[in-house]
Motif scaffolding. Structure first.
Motif, PDB file in Angstrom:
ATOM      1  N   MET A   1       0.845  -1.182   0.000  1.00 35.58           N
ATOM      2  CA  MET A   1       0.000   0.000   0.000  1.00 35.58           C
ATOM      3  C   MET A   1       0.884   1.238   0.000  1.00 35.58           C
ATOM      4  SD  MET A   1      -3.020   0.838   2.623  1.00 35.58           S
ATOM      5  CE  MET A   1      -3.934   2.304   2.499  1.00 35.58           C
ATOM      6  N   ASN A   2       0.702   2.083  -1.016  1.00 36.69           N
ATOM      7  CA  ASN A   2       1.509   3.285  -1.168  1.00 36.69           C
ATOM      8  C   ASN A   2       0.655   4.493  -0.808  1.00 36.69           C
ATOM      9  OD1 ASN A   2       3.464   5.090  -1.811  1.00 36.69           O
ATOM     10  ND2 ASN A   2       3.482   4.655  -4.007  1.00 36.69           N
ATOM     11  N   PHE A   3       0.973   5.115   0.316  1.00 37.80           N
ATOM     12  CA  PHE A   3       0.198   6.249   0.820  1.00 37.80           C
ATOM     13  C   PHE A   3       1.057   7.498   0.724  1.00 37.80           C
ATOM     14  CE2 PHE A   3      -1.373   8.961   4.290  1.00 37.80           C
ATOM     15  CZ  PHE A   3      -2.689   9.086   3.877  1.00 37.80           C
ATOM     16  N   ASN A   4       0.649   8.447  -0.109  1.00 43.67           N
ATOM     17  CA  ASN A   4       1.409   9.678  -0.303  1.00 43.67           C
ATOM     18  C   ASN A   4       0.627  10.837   0.309  1.00 43.67           C
ATOM     19  OD1 ASN A   4       3.045  11.730  -1.127  1.00 43.67           O
ATOM     20  ND2 ASN A   4       3.022  11.182  -3.293  1.00 43.67           N
ATOM     21  N   LEU A   5       1.135  11.353   1.414  1.00 49.52           N
ATOM     22  CA  LEU A   5       0.448  12.424   2.136  1.00 49.52           C
ATOM     23  C   LEU A   5       0.424  13.726   1.343  1.00 49.52           C
ATOM     24  CD1 LEU A   5      -0.983  13.095   4.769  1.00 49.52           C
ATOM     25  CD2 LEU A   5       1.224  13.762   5.713  1.00 49.52           C
ATOM     26  N   GLN A   6       1.442  13.961   0.536  1.00 51.83           N
ATOM     27  CA  GLN A   6       1.497  15.190  -0.243  1.00 51.83           C
ATOM     28  C   GLN A   6       0.369  15.242  -1.274  1.00 51.83           C
ATOM     29  OE1 GLN A   6       5.231  15.918  -2.110  1.00 51.83           O
ATOM     30  NE2 GLN A   6       4.661  17.947  -2.830  1.00 51.83           N
ATOM     31  N   GLU A   7       0.076  14.126  -1.924  1.00 49.75           N
ATOM     32  CA  GLU A   7      -1.027  14.097  -2.883  1.00 49.75           C
ATOM     33  C   GLU A   7      -2.370  14.300  -2.194  1.00 49.75           C
ATOM     34  OE1 GLU A   7      -1.187  10.800  -5.517  1.00 49.75           O
ATOM     35  OE2 GLU A   7       0.937  10.929  -6.009  1.00 49.75           O
ATOM     36  N   VAL A   8      -2.536  13.718  -1.012  1.00 47.85           N
ATOM     37  CA  VAL A   8      -3.790  13.863  -0.275  1.00 47.85           C
ATOM     38  C   VAL A   8      -4.004  15.321   0.124  1.00 47.85           C
ATOM     39  CG1 VAL A   8      -5.000  13.240   1.851  1.00 47.85           C
ATOM     40  CG2 VAL A   8      -3.806  11.488   0.543  1.00 47.85           C
ATOM     41  N   THR A   9      -2.964  15.970   0.631  1.00 50.27           N
ATOM     42  CA  THR A   9      -3.099  17.372   1.038  1.00 50.27           C
ATOM     43  C   THR A   9      -3.324  18.271  -0.170  1.00 50.27           C
ATOM     44  OG1 THR A   9      -0.693  17.655   1.045  1.00 50.27           O
ATOM     45  CG2 THR A   9      -1.748  17.120   3.137  1.00 50.27           C
ATOM     46  N   GLN A  10      -2.668  17.975  -1.285  1.00 50.15           N
ATOM     47  CA  GLN A  10      -2.857  18.789  -2.481  1.00 50.15           C
ATOM     48  C   GLN A  10      -4.290  18.650  -3.002  1.00 50.15           C
ATOM     49  OE1 GLN A  10      -0.179  17.844  -5.655  1.00 50.15           O
ATOM     50  NE2 GLN A  10      -0.225  19.926  -6.428  1.00 50.15           N
TER      51      GLN A  10
ATOM     52  N   ILE B   1     -11.046  22.290  -1.232  1.00 51.67           N
ATOM     53  CA  ILE B   1     -11.464  23.396  -0.364  1.00 51.67           C
ATOM     54  C   ILE B   1     -11.485  24.699  -1.147  1.00 51.67           C
ATOM     55  CG2 ILE B   1     -10.771  24.795   1.615  1.00 51.67           C
ATOM     56  CD1 ILE B   1      -9.795  22.184   2.925  1.00 51.67           C
ATOM     57  N   GLY B   2     -10.466  24.922  -1.977  1.00 49.60           N
ATOM     58  CA  GLY B   2     -10.428  26.124  -2.808  1.00 49.60           C
ATOM     59  C   GLY B   2     -11.589  26.179  -3.780  1.00 49.60           C
ATOM     60  N   PHE B   3     -11.952  25.032  -4.360  1.00 44.70           N
ATOM     61  CA  PHE B   3     -13.089  24.999  -5.284  1.00 44.70           C
ATOM     62  C   PHE B   3     -14.389  25.280  -4.551  1.00 44.70           C
ATOM     63  CE2 PHE B   3     -16.275  22.847  -7.939  1.00 44.70           C
ATOM     64  CZ  PHE B   3     -16.037  23.517  -9.135  1.00 44.70           C
ATOM     65  N   LEU B   4     -14.528  24.784  -3.337  1.00 44.05           N
ATOM     66  CA  LEU B   4     -15.728  25.056  -2.540  1.00 44.05           C
ATOM     67  C   LEU B   4     -15.823  26.545  -2.212  1.00 44.05           C
ATOM     68  CD1 LEU B   4     -18.157  23.830  -1.038  1.00 44.05           C
ATOM     69  CD2 LEU B   4     -16.661  23.576   0.939  1.00 44.05           C
TER      70      LEU B   4
ATOM     71  N   VAL C   1      -6.773  27.286  -7.332  1.00 41.95           N
ATOM     72  CA  VAL C   1      -7.210  25.903  -7.531  1.00 41.95           C
ATOM     73  C   VAL C   1      -6.600  25.313  -8.794  1.00 41.95           C
ATOM     74  CG1 VAL C   1      -9.212  24.472  -8.088  1.00 41.95           C
ATOM     75  CG2 VAL C   1      -9.332  26.081  -6.205  1.00 41.95           C
ATOM     76  N   PHE C   2      -6.660  26.040  -9.902  1.00 44.14           N
ATOM     77  CA  PHE C   2      -6.216  25.474 -11.163  1.00 44.14           C
ATOM     78  C   PHE C   2      -4.715  25.597 -11.400  1.00 44.14           C
ATOM     79  CE2 PHE C   2     -10.755  26.010 -12.346  1.00 44.14           C
ATOM     80  CZ  PHE C   2     -11.004  24.672 -12.561  1.00 44.14           C
ATOM     81  N   PHE C   3      -4.075  26.597 -10.788  1.00 46.11           N
ATOM     82  CA  PHE C   3      -2.645  26.798 -11.013  1.00 46.11           C
ATOM     83  C   PHE C   3      -1.849  26.649  -9.722  1.00 46.11           C
ATOM     84  CE2 PHE C   3      -4.772  29.415 -14.288  1.00 46.11           C
ATOM     85  CZ  PHE C   3      -4.352  28.718 -15.392  1.00 46.11           C
ATOM     86  N   GLY C   4      -2.343  25.861  -8.771  1.00 43.30           N
ATOM     87  CA  GLY C   4      -1.687  25.683  -7.482  1.00 43.30           C
ATOM     88  C   GLY C   4      -0.274  25.155  -7.565  1.00 43.30           C
TER      89      GLY C   4
END
Length: 73
Positions: free
Chosen positions: A1-10, A16-19, A54-57
């Motif tokens: 299982m490969n869990f990447n915290l950086q992708e989850v936070t991004q 959140i930005g889209f909301l 959101v789009f250019f983060g």
């Protein structure tokens, strides 16, 4: 299982930005119907700023890192 915290936070930050973008667009439309021009322009401006983030983060993050490295190195 490969869990990447950086992708989850991004992904979370993008969602959140889209909301926030949706909320600000709805508030701007409500202000437009009430002809409250100050609130309309401020809501529209903040909504567009959220859209850019959101789009250019990732590009903005790379730009900020480059500027920081240029100023402090």
């Amino acid at each position: 299982m490969n869990f990447n915290l950086q992708e989850v936070t991004q992904n979370l930050i993008s969602q959140i930005g889209f909301l926030i973008l949706l909320i600000m667009v709805v508030r701007a439309l409500i202000a437009y119907t009430r002809e409250d021009w100050g609130q309309f322009w401020s809501g529209l401006t903040l909504g567009l700023c959220c859209l850019i983030v959101v789009f250019f983060g990732p590009q903005l993050q790379d730009l900020a890192k480059g500027l920081g490295n240029a100023m402090f190195n």
